[in-house]
Design a protein around this motif. Structure first.
Motif, PDB file in Angstrom:
ATOM      1  N   GLY A  60     -27.241  22.182 -58.512  1.00 49.35           N
ATOM      2  CA  GLY A  60     -25.561  22.074 -57.345  1.00 49.35           C
ATOM      3  C   GLY A  60     -27.016  22.529 -56.041  1.00 49.35           C
ATOM      4  N   GLN A  61     -26.406  22.535 -54.467  1.00 47.95           N
ATOM      5  CA  GLN A  61     -27.222  22.795 -53.694  1.00 47.95           C
ATOM      6  C   GLN A  61     -27.235  24.190 -53.437  1.00 47.95           C
ATOM      7  OE1 GLN A  61     -25.144  21.281 -50.548  1.00 47.95           O
ATOM      8  NE2 GLN A  61     -25.817  19.033 -51.014  1.00 47.95           N
ATOM      9  N   LYS A  62     -28.470  25.294 -53.495  1.00 48.33           N
ATOM     10  CA  LYS A  62     -28.130  26.706 -52.801  1.00 48.33           C
ATOM     11  C   LYS A  62     -27.614  26.754 -51.556  1.00 48.33           C
ATOM     12  CE  LYS A  62     -31.983  29.899 -51.398  1.00 48.33           C
ATOM     13  NZ  LYS A  62     -33.420  29.859 -51.262  1.00 48.33           N
TER      14      LYS A  62
END
Length: 207
Positions: A60-62
């Protein structure tokens, strides 16, 4: 089929077969009916075996930066008091009352009762310093909840000296620590005067 040449009384009569009509059910099918009401839920079946672990999904994205946390809370407790008046023994035990306040953080030391009250549980260091009185005995205790913990003692002497005692104690909340002069079974005293501070009692939280 009947033979015409045979006499009528000798003719055979064959059984007559009756045809049974056959109905094609496919041509009698009606139109689709309305959906019926939902039935009652059946019993739960047995739990099946766990399936095999699936493949890891994509990373996933940060995430966004969170709010800053609170500052670390440090607890402190410390006092240092002195006495400018001498004290002689009496027929009863006497609590050493102090009249000079050097440090009294959060007023944990009560100047009226002469006692330190623990509000922050932990390990404490206490130190007692007195000046003996020549030709008199010096006999005091550092008390913890009414129990003598350590003694500060000096025999009768022609000369007065500075005498000290120290101890570390593990205190719980609402514990009490103070200094007590022994009762008058013997001539017992500590020296001080209004010009200098000869008697001090100090304590602070270590951990």
């Amino acid at each position: 089929c009947v033979r015409c040449c045979e006499p009528s009384d000798q003719r055979f009569s064959y059984p007559q077969y009756q045809l049974v009509p056959q109905i094609n059910m496919t041509i009698l099918k009606g139109e689709k009916g309305d959906r019926g009401e939902r039935g009652l839920q059946g019993k739960f079946g047995k739990t099946g075996m766990a399936g095999s672990r699936g493949h890891a999904g994509p990373k996933g994205q940060k995430g966004s930066v969170g709010a800053p946390g609170e500052r670390c809370k440090n607890h402190y407790a410390a006092f240092s008091v002195g006495r400018k008046k001498p004290l002689h023994s009496n027929d009863y035990y006497q609590t050493l009352i102090f009249d000079t306040e050097f440090v009294n953080l959060y007023d944990h030391f009560n100047m009226f009762t002469g006692k330190f009250y623990c509000y922050v549980p932990g390990i404490y260091y206490f130190s007692l310093n007195v000046h003996t009185w020549n030709q008199k005995e010096t006999y005091l205790h550092i008390m913890h909840n009414g129990v003598e913990v350590v003694i500060l003692y000096a025999q009768v002497s022609d000369r007065s000296i500075m005498q000290s005692q120290s101890v570390m104690l593990e205190l719980r909340e609402q514990d009490e620590v103070w200094v007590r002069l022994y009762k008058g079974e013997r001539e017992n005293a500590v020296f001080s005067d209004e010009y200098d501070t000869y008697i001090t009692f100090s304590g602070h939280l270590i951990k």
